[in-house]
Motif scaffolding. Structure first.
Motif, PDB file in Angstrom:
ATOM      1  N   ASP A 279       0.884  -1.309  -0.006  1.00  0.00           N
ATOM      2  CA  ASP A 279       0.063   0.017  -0.163  1.00  0.00           C
ATOM      3  C   ASP A 279       0.815   1.525  -0.112  1.00  0.00           C
ATOM      4  OD1 ASP A 279       0.824  -0.841   2.490  1.00  0.00           O
ATOM      5  OD2 ASP A 279      -1.354  -0.633   3.391  1.00  0.00           O
ATOM      6  N   LEU A 280       2.277   1.187  -0.058  1.00  0.00           N
ATOM      7  CA  LEU A 280       3.155   2.407  -0.072  1.00  0.00           C
ATOM      8  C   LEU A 280       3.284   2.651  -1.749  1.00  0.00           C
ATOM      9  CD1 LEU A 280       5.680   2.026   2.639  1.00  0.00           C
ATOM     10  CD2 LEU A 280       3.472   3.418   2.645  1.00  0.00           C
ATOM     11  N   ALA A 281       2.651   1.651  -2.549  1.00  0.00           N
ATOM     12  CA  ALA A 281       3.069   2.156  -3.748  1.00  0.00           C
ATOM     13  C   ALA A 281       2.038   3.246  -4.418  1.00  0.00           C
ATOM     14  CB  ALA A 281       2.721   0.559  -4.953  1.00  0.00           C
ATOM     15  N   LYS A 282       2.564   3.760  -5.554  1.00  0.00           N
ATOM     16  CA  LYS A 282       1.950   5.007  -6.074  1.00  0.00           C
ATOM     17  C   LYS A 282       1.836   4.620  -7.522  1.00  0.00           C
ATOM     18  CE  LYS A 282       2.330   7.346  -2.223  1.00  0.00           C
ATOM     19  NZ  LYS A 282       1.137   7.351  -1.547  1.00  0.00           N
ATOM     20  N   ALA A 283       0.662   5.403  -7.942  1.00  0.00           N
ATOM     21  CA  ALA A 283       0.354   5.124  -9.665  1.00  0.00           C
ATOM     22  C   ALA A 283       0.924   6.054 -10.363  1.00  0.00           C
ATOM     23  CB  ALA A 283      -1.084   5.398  -9.773  1.00  0.00           C
ATOM     24  N   ARG A 284       1.745   7.285  -9.904  1.00  0.00           N
ATOM     25  CA  ARG A 284       2.312   8.226 -10.724  1.00  0.00           C
ATOM     26  C   ARG A 284       3.848   8.293 -10.209  1.00  0.00           C
ATOM     27  NH1 ARG A 284      -2.153   8.617 -12.577  1.00  0.00           N
ATOM     28  NH2 ARG A 284      -3.903   9.392 -11.266  1.00  0.00           N
ATOM     29  N   PRO A 285       4.961   8.722 -11.130  1.00  0.00           N
ATOM     30  CA  PRO A 285       6.075   8.753 -10.739  1.00  0.00           C
ATOM     31  C   PRO A 285       6.449   9.895  -9.670  1.00  0.00           C
ATOM     32  CG  PRO A 285       5.590   9.747 -12.993  1.00  0.00           C
ATOM     33  CD  PRO A 285       4.490   9.087 -12.526  1.00  0.00           C
ATOM     34  N   ARG A 286       7.361   9.896  -8.687  1.00  0.00           N
ATOM     35  CA  ARG A 286       7.953  10.558  -7.468  1.00  0.00           C
ATOM     36  C   ARG A 286       9.195  10.384  -7.441  1.00  0.00           C
ATOM     37  NH1 ARG A 286       3.771  10.755  -2.491  1.00  0.00           N
ATOM     38  NH2 ARG A 286       1.605  10.949  -3.693  1.00  0.00           N
ATOM     39  N   GLU A 287       9.720  11.539  -7.038  1.00  0.00           N
ATOM     40  CA  GLU A 287      11.203  11.913  -6.786  1.00  0.00           C
ATOM     41  C   GLU A 287      11.923  10.430  -5.852  1.00  0.00           C
ATOM     42  OE1 GLU A 287      13.062  14.442  -7.574  1.00  0.00           O
ATOM     43  OE2 GLU A 287      15.036  13.245  -7.089  1.00  0.00           O
ATOM     44  N   GLY A 288      12.680   9.827  -6.377  1.00  0.00           N
ATOM     45  CA  GLY A 288      13.292   8.743  -5.716  1.00  0.00           C
ATOM     46  C   GLY A 288      12.287   7.324  -5.523  1.00  0.00           C
ATOM     47  N   TYR A 289      11.479   7.280  -6.237  1.00  0.00           N
ATOM     48  CA  TYR A 289      10.704   6.102  -6.424  1.00  0.00           C
ATOM     49  C   TYR A 289      11.134   5.197  -7.511  1.00  0.00           C
ATOM     50  CZ  TYR A 289       7.107   7.420  -2.999  1.00  0.00           C
ATOM     51  OH  TYR A 289       6.384   7.761  -1.781  1.00  0.00           O
ATOM     52  N   SER A 290      11.181   4.002  -7.457  1.00  0.00           N
ATOM     53  CA  SER A 290      11.731   3.080  -8.772  1.00  0.00           C
ATOM     54  C   SER A 290      10.547   2.730  -9.402  1.00  0.00           C
ATOM     55  CB  SER A 290      12.213   1.741  -8.003  1.00  0.00           C
ATOM     56  OG  SER A 290      13.160   2.318  -6.893  1.00  0.00           O
ATOM     57  N   PRO A 291      10.423   2.689 -10.576  1.00  0.00           N
ATOM     58  CA  PRO A 291       9.240   2.158 -11.167  1.00  0.00           C
ATOM     59  C   PRO A 291       9.306   0.720 -11.534  1.00  0.00           C
ATOM     60  CG  PRO A 291      10.806   3.220 -12.928  1.00  0.00           C
ATOM     61  CD  PRO A 291      11.353   3.356 -11.440  1.00  0.00           C
ATOM     62  N   MET A 302     -11.777  -0.767  -4.812  1.00  0.00           N
ATOM     63  CA  MET A 302     -12.216  -1.203  -3.119  1.00  0.00           C
ATOM     64  C   MET A 302     -12.483  -0.111  -2.522  1.00  0.00           C
ATOM     65  SD  MET A 302      -9.206  -3.688  -2.801  1.00  0.00           S
ATOM     66  CE  MET A 302      -9.709  -3.919  -0.917  1.00  0.00           C
ATOM     67  N   GLY A 303     -13.138   0.965  -3.290  1.00  0.00           N
ATOM     68  CA  GLY A 303     -13.366   2.272  -2.562  1.00  0.00           C
ATOM     69  C   GLY A 303     -12.449   3.343  -2.711  1.00  0.00           C
ATOM     70  N   SER A 304     -11.729   3.412  -1.476  1.00  0.00           N
ATOM     71  CA  SER A 304     -10.685   4.336  -1.619  1.00  0.00           C
ATOM     72  C   SER A 304      -9.444   4.033  -2.188  1.00  0.00           C
ATOM     73  CB  SER A 304     -10.114   4.753  -0.041  1.00  0.00           C
ATOM     74  OG  SER A 304      -9.714   3.704   0.390  1.00  0.00           O
ATOM     75  N   GLN A 305      -9.138   2.653  -2.730  1.00  0.00           N
ATOM     76  CA  GLN A 305      -8.067   1.918  -3.234  1.00  0.00           C
ATOM     77  C   GLN A 305      -8.490   1.064  -4.408  1.00  0.00           C
ATOM     78  OE1 GLN A 305      -6.183   0.142   0.115  1.00  0.00           O
ATOM     79  NE2 GLN A 305      -4.520   1.524   0.193  1.00  0.00           N
ATOM     80  N   VAL A 306      -7.655   0.970  -5.351  1.00  0.00           N
ATOM     81  CA  VAL A 306      -7.769  -0.004  -6.406  1.00  0.00           C
ATOM     82  C   VAL A 306      -6.644  -1.246  -6.000  1.00  0.00           C
ATOM     83  CG1 VAL A 306      -7.620  -0.482  -8.766  1.00  0.00           C
ATOM     84  CG2 VAL A 306      -8.564   1.639  -8.084  1.00  0.00           C
ATOM     85  N   GLU A 307      -7.070  -2.413  -5.937  1.00  0.00           N
ATOM     86  CA  GLU A 307      -6.153  -3.492  -5.858  1.00  0.00           C
ATOM     87  C   GLU A 307      -5.950  -3.936  -7.151  1.00  0.00           C
ATOM     88  OE1 GLU A 307      -7.228  -6.982  -3.356  1.00  0.00           O
ATOM     89  OE2 GLU A 307      -6.458  -8.356  -4.983  1.00  0.00           O
ATOM     90  N   VAL A 308      -4.296  -3.789  -7.503  1.00  0.00           N
ATOM     91  CA  VAL A 308      -4.077  -4.328  -8.992  1.00  0.00           C
ATOM     92  C   VAL A 308      -2.872  -5.558  -8.720  1.00  0.00           C
ATOM     93  CG1 VAL A 308      -2.710  -3.432 -10.850  1.00  0.00           C
ATOM     94  CG2 VAL A 308      -4.186  -2.129  -9.613  1.00  0.00           C
ATOM     95  N   GLN A 326      -7.029   6.083  -8.799  1.00  0.00           N
ATOM     96  CA  GLN A 326      -6.634   5.207  -9.890  1.00  0.00           C
ATOM     97  C   GLN A 326      -7.945   4.542 -10.284  1.00  0.00           C
ATOM     98  OE1 GLN A 326      -3.636   4.739 -11.197  1.00  0.00           O
ATOM     99  NE2 GLN A 326      -4.137   3.235 -12.786  1.00  0.00           N
ATOM    100  N   GLU A 327      -8.227   4.297 -11.541  1.00  0.00           N
ATOM    101  CA  GLU A 327      -9.067   3.696 -12.274  1.00  0.00           C
ATOM    102  C   GLU A 327      -8.606   2.404 -12.341  1.00  0.00           C
ATOM    103  OE1 GLU A 327     -12.343   4.319 -13.606  1.00  0.00           O
ATOM    104  OE2 GLU A 327     -12.027   6.080 -12.085  1.00  0.00           O
ATOM    105  N   PRO A 328      -9.287   1.211 -12.159  1.00  0.00           N
ATOM    106  CA  PRO A 328      -8.812  -0.225 -12.241  1.00  0.00           C
ATOM    107  C   PRO A 328      -8.453  -0.381 -13.688  1.00  0.00           C
ATOM    108  CG  PRO A 328     -11.094  -0.328 -11.229  1.00  0.00           C
ATOM    109  CD  PRO A 328     -10.639   1.110 -11.716  1.00  0.00           C
ATOM    110  N   PRO A 329      -6.992  -0.533 -13.751  1.00  0.00           N
ATOM    111  CA  PRO A 329      -6.647  -0.807 -14.955  1.00  0.00           C
ATOM    112  C   PRO A 329      -7.313  -2.451 -15.573  1.00  0.00           C
ATOM    113  CG  PRO A 329      -5.043  -1.460 -13.815  1.00  0.00           C
ATOM    114  CD  PRO A 329      -6.042  -0.928 -12.912  1.00  0.00           C
ATOM    115  N   PRO A 330      -7.746  -2.200 -16.928  1.00  0.00           N
ATOM    116  CA  PRO A 330      -8.052  -3.694 -17.594  1.00  0.00           C
ATOM    117  C   PRO A 330      -7.112  -4.843 -17.331  1.00  0.00           C
ATOM    118  CG  PRO A 330      -7.633  -1.909 -19.386  1.00  0.00           C
ATOM    119  CD  PRO A 330      -7.456  -1.154 -18.023  1.00  0.00           C
ATOM    120  N   PRO A 331      -7.473  -5.907 -17.104  1.00  0.00           N
ATOM    121  CA  PRO A 331      -6.642  -7.190 -17.489  1.00  0.00           C
ATOM    122  C   PRO A 331      -5.722  -7.125 -18.626  1.00  0.00           C
ATOM    123  CG  PRO A 331      -8.735  -7.803 -16.268  1.00  0.00           C
ATOM    124  CD  PRO A 331      -8.667  -6.280 -16.958  1.00  0.00           C
ATOM    125  N   GLY A 332      -4.718  -7.459 -18.744  1.00  0.00           N
ATOM    126  CA  GLY A 332      -4.017  -7.775 -19.992  1.00  0.00           C
ATOM    127  C   GLY A 332      -3.283  -6.478 -20.189  1.00  0.00           C
TER     128      GLY A 332
END
Lengths: 349, 601
Positions: A279-291, A302-308, A326-332
């Motif tokens: 739950d520390l993962a982010k959907a957008r790039p940030r300083e010092g974060y690894s993609p 899931m309401g406040s979050q999306v499980e991917v 985040q919108e749930p990304p489509p499978p695939g």
């Protein structure tokens, strides 16, 4: 009262419930023992209470060796998961029991019971029987009954787990407040990590009868020294990785085709077990974060979050992340998540 | 170090363990084991004589004869020697009793149909034990009698001039089946009631209906109860002396052992009696060992995790209705009739042929006016008054030790305190005779000196299990934490017992004691053997309890007073049954908790 556990082992037949456990609880501390079911945490609490005796090791209350003292001689009051209120006694009689056993004068008993009733907001209920009380009230009576004897240590075995979620949160705060006001040493067993993190001054993690790690909630959450701790605390996901670069408590690890920065814990091997704090993962790039890029297998709103759930490029292990806003990304589809250093922990494999 | 600390702390626990253990070892294990002493110099070859084992059956199973217009159908059974007779008879009784008992339990517990309560009433009626008299009435109703029995009277009034009568071994089998099937019924019922509704609902939800639910879900889950009941019936049948005495069929192990006490000589002397006891013991223990994995007292642990959710009964279909009314109901009526017949006989002036004659209260008067008869009641009450406090202390101690496993060896005590249920009473009686007569000849413990003392001792050992079990169940339903929290607040084990355990289990204890006491009052095996050693019923100071007096009246000794002695026996049995009914009602309805069957094993 300072409590010391020294090298305690306990077997039940062939089952090794506790293996050489040592720890120290400071005076006035709220100390939580956290572990999955069957880990030995309740056995440790029962040994502290005197219901079981260790096969090896010692228990000290202050400087006194209480290892083989019976429960009635220890001054360690216990609150059980099911509260164990005596159905044939009123609230008053339940609370007064420990005082009467100590043969205190009637006026003293009465005075102390009144104090406990007031402390826990039970005034007016003293003549009720346990079955006439709500769950929260029963829990308070159990606590009052333990506190009123002014125990050297308060032992709590998942005392809130029989309550509904809302009440649990409320009583969690009350319990912590009373413990701090009275300055009493409390040892609290739970399998609920959130409860342990929220209430404890320090906590111990136990797994398969072994003490894994002791630390403050923050240390345990942010800087888990042991992979079990890293996996057990918080929402996590694991993968195998290859160490690319090492240095200064950090490491660069290849997970499939992705190379990410992780906190290194005693990493001296080529291969690493990588624990992701999902739950520390982010959907957008940030300083010092690894993609970390991969292909989506399942995604759930899931309401406040999306499980991917995704499989990183060049890997076969599925990882789970919880992303906010985040919108749930489509499978695939291909997705990239961004991970902070404290969200990735690497251990030797 | 650990052990030292623990031993010191658990002095009370140790006492609770030792009290019942020492008692049961001294007054149960030793006596039963000393049966073997009787085998000294016994020639086992004797047992293989045709009297004991006869592979060429004597007699005809069924005999049909005509005298003029009247046809006699006499069901006799064959005689294959004492030992084989007993084994075959008990196996048949168990088979029939299990078929009937389990069917009735499934029918009444699982299905709703008009008249269901009548079925339950009829099936429960034979639970009230009327020793000897029940078998006597079975004989009046269904036994062979030249003047015709009650059944043939009914047949004749329907226009069939045929006398169907059971006699000899077939009579014993019939009487025992009718008397014992409710034990299977009640055990099966308890097991079925313990099944959580969700298990049955799930089966129905998946499309199973009626008989499939019974076969695939209910019977497998109720199997522990069925097997427990069946095993108990097998043992009761093996040791029963009532039916053999009434049907005057002596070629059974139980009768032979009983007869030893009449003259202290059986056909083969002490050795043969001892050998027969050993056979009876082995024959009881083998089936028990076979079904043991189902029979553990731990069975109740399943019930203790909160009472099961009761299930909705299913509607009984047309075929089921037909089976219930045409098949099951007649059997139930036939089985309940002797029980009702005991009351009829109690108020009859005379009943030896097909029908009772005359109404009288005289039989009850004789109970109080004949000193020898009244003496039996006084004796029984005295013995019960002495046995019950002992059972309370020992039974509670045993149950607590076993339930809380306070000491090592608690498991052994579990077995030891249940064992008296599985050991035939005649073996116990014979064991006491050999053991106490040889260990303490001439002392008050010698049955020949003071049979009363031995009776009380034996009652305590034999009927304690009912109290142990009731308290044990009560304890399982009382969380251990209630005691531990008291200890953690500074209470010693003594205080915990007094202030927490006793108040919480007193209802179970009371229920257990009530049951133990009615089983003391209706105990037969020891009562009619050891109890006979203190003089016959004509002696106003004899030591025999109620059941001994009933037996002697059934055997019709020269007694005077004008009344039919069996009718006086029936009057006594009626009083006994009323007490039993009252106690069972109070114990099961007022004291027991749901999901707890006190009379089952």
């Amino acid at each position: 009262m300072r409590i010391r556990v020294e090298g305690v082992s306990k077997r039940f037949g062939k089952f090794h419930a506790l293996k050489n456990v040592s720890l120290e609880v400071r005076d006035g501390e709220f100390f939580a023992i956290l572990g999955p079911s069957g880990s030995g945490k309740t056995t440790l609490l029962r040994i502290l209470a005197g219901f079981e005796f260790p096969d090896e090791g010692r228990i000290y209350f202050g400087d006194e060796d209480v290892t083989f003292k019976g429960p009635e001689e220890r001054g360690a009051a216990m609150v059980f998961q099911n509260w164990a209120l005596w159905p044939h006694m009123t609230v008053y009689e339940n609370i007064a029991f420990g005082l009467k056993v100590r043969k205190l004068p009637k006026e003293v008993v009465d005075q102390k019971v009144r104090w406990a009733l007031k402390l826990l907001g039970l005034e007016g209920l003293e003549n009720r029987y346990p079955h006439q009380l709500s769950g929260g009230q029963q829990q308070r009576v159990a606590l009052a009954r333990a506190l009123v004897v002014e125990p050297k240590v308060l032992l709590l075995d998942e005392p809130l787990s029989n309550l509904d979620a809302r009440l649990r949160l409320k009583l969690r705060g009350e319990l912590k407040k009373i413990q701090r006001e009275l300055g009493i040493t409390a040892i609290y067993v739970t399998h609920d990590q959130e409860e342990a993190l929220a209430m404890a001054d320090r906590l111990a993690l136990i797994n398969k009868g072994e003490l894994v790690e002791v630390g403050t909630p923050e240390q345990i959450y942010r800087d888990p020294q042991h992979p079990f701790t890293a996996i057990f605390i918080g929402k996590t996901s694991t993968a195998k990785g290859r160490v690319v670069e090492r240095g200064d408590g950090l490491a660069r690890i290849a997970v499939g085709e992705n190379i990410i920065t992780a906190k290194a814990h005693g990493l001296n091997t080529e291969r690493a077990l990588v624990v992701f704090k999902s739950d520390l993962a982010k959907a957008r790039p940030r300083e010092g974060y690894s993609p970390l890029t991969g292909r989506v297998t399942v995604s759930m709103y899931m309401g406040s979050q999306v499980e991917v759930r995704m499989v990183p490029k060049g890997s076969e292990e599925e990882l789970v992340f919880y992303l906010a806003e985040q919108e749930p990304p489509p499978p695939g589809s291909e997705v990239t998540v961004y991970l902070p250093v404290e969200g990735v922990h690497a251990y030797p494999l | 170090m650990v052990e030292l600390g623990r031993r010191f702390r658990d002095r009370v626990a140790l006492a609770l363990f030792l009290l019942p253990t020492v008692y049961l070892v001294t007054f149960f294990v030793f006596p039963v084991a000393s049966v073997l002493l009787g085998l000294k110099d016994f020639d086992w070859g004797l047992l293989f004589s045709p009297f004991y084992f006869n592979l060429e059956p004597v007699g005809k199973m069924i005999e049909i004869r005509s005298f003029g217009p009247r046809t006699f159908v006499i069901v006799k059974g064959v005689d294959v020697g004492v030992v084989l007779n007993s084994l075959i008879n008990s196996a048949l009784v168990t088979l029939f009793a299990t078929l009937i008992g389990a069917s009735v339990a499934v029918l009444t517990a699982l299905f709703d149909f008009p008249g269901r309560r009548v079925f339950i009433f009829l099936a429960s009626l034979p639970l009230l034990v009327a020793p000897f008299v029940n078998a006597y009435v079975v004989k009046l109703l269904y036994g062979f009698n030249l003047q015709g029995n009650t059944i043939s009277f009914l047949l004749k009034s329907l226009g069939f001039d045929v006398v169907v009568g059971f006699t000899k071994l077939a009579g014993v089998t019939l009487a025992q089946t009718l008397a014992f099937f409710p034990i299977v019924y009640i055990n099966t019922l308890a097991a079925i009631m313990a099944i959580d509704a969700s298990l049955i609902e799930q089966a129905r939800n998946l499309g199973a209906r009626g008989f499939t639910v019974v076969r695939k879900v209910v019977l497998p889950l109720a199997m522990p109860g069925i097997l427990a009941g069946a095993t108990l019936v097998y043992i009761l049948s093996l040791e029963d002396v009532g039916a053999p005495i009434v049907f005057n069929f002596k070629n059974l192990v139980s009768y032979q052992v009983y007869e030893f006490f009449q003259e202290f000589t059986s056909i083969g002397g002490v050795g043969a009696a001892a050998a027969l006891c050993v056979i009876m013991l082995v024959a009881s223990l083998v089936p028990l060992a076979v079904v043991k994995k189902y029979l553990s007292l731990r069975y109740y642990a399943k019930l203790s995790r909160g009472a099961p959710r009761p299930f909705e009964r299913m509607r009984l279909g047309r075929v089921g209705m037909a089976a219930a009314y045409l098949l099951v109901l007649p059997v139930l009526v036939a089985a309940a009739a002797p029980q009702l017949g005991v009351f009829v006989l109690a108020f009859s002036e005379r009943w030896v042929g097909a029908l009772p004659q005359g109404f009288t209260l005289g039989n009850f008067e004789i109970i109080f006016s004949k000193p020898g008869v009244f003496r039996g009641i006084v004796n029984s009450l005295t013995y019960a008054a002495m046995a019950v406090p002992l059972i309370a202390v020992l039974g509670f101690s045993a149950a607590y030790t076993v339930a809380r496993e306070t000491v090592r060896g608690a498991g052994a005590l579990d077995l030891l305190s249940t064992a008296p249920l599985a050991v035939p009473g005649l073996v116990v009686a014979f064991g006491y005779f050999i053991f106490l007569h040889s260990v303490a000849p001439g002392s008050p413990l010698d049955p020949l000196t003071l049979p009363a003392a031995v009776l009380v001792i034996a009652y305590v050992a034999r009927k304690m299990p009912f109290t142990v079990r009731a308290v044990f169940t009560g304890l399982l339903q009382t969380p251990k934490e209630m005691e531990e929290v008291a200890e953690s607040l500074g209470a010693t084990r003594g205080t915990v017992l007094r202030k927490v355990v006793l108040p919480l289990t007193k209802r179970s204890l009371l229920a257990g004691l009530l049951l133990s006491s009615i089983y003391v009052l209706s105990e037969v095996s020891v009562s009619v053997t050891i109890g006979a050693l203190g003089g016959d019923v004509v002696d106003p100071n004899h030591a025999g309890p109620i059941t001994f007096v009933i037996m002697r009246l059934i055997q019709a000794p020269a007694f005077g007073g004008g009344a039919q002695p069996q009718a006086v026996a029936a009057a006594m049995a009626s009083i006994l049954m009323l007490i039993e009914a009252l106690v069972l009602f109070v114990a099961t309805n007022r004291l027991a908790r749901r999901g707890q069957s006190l009379i089952s094993v």
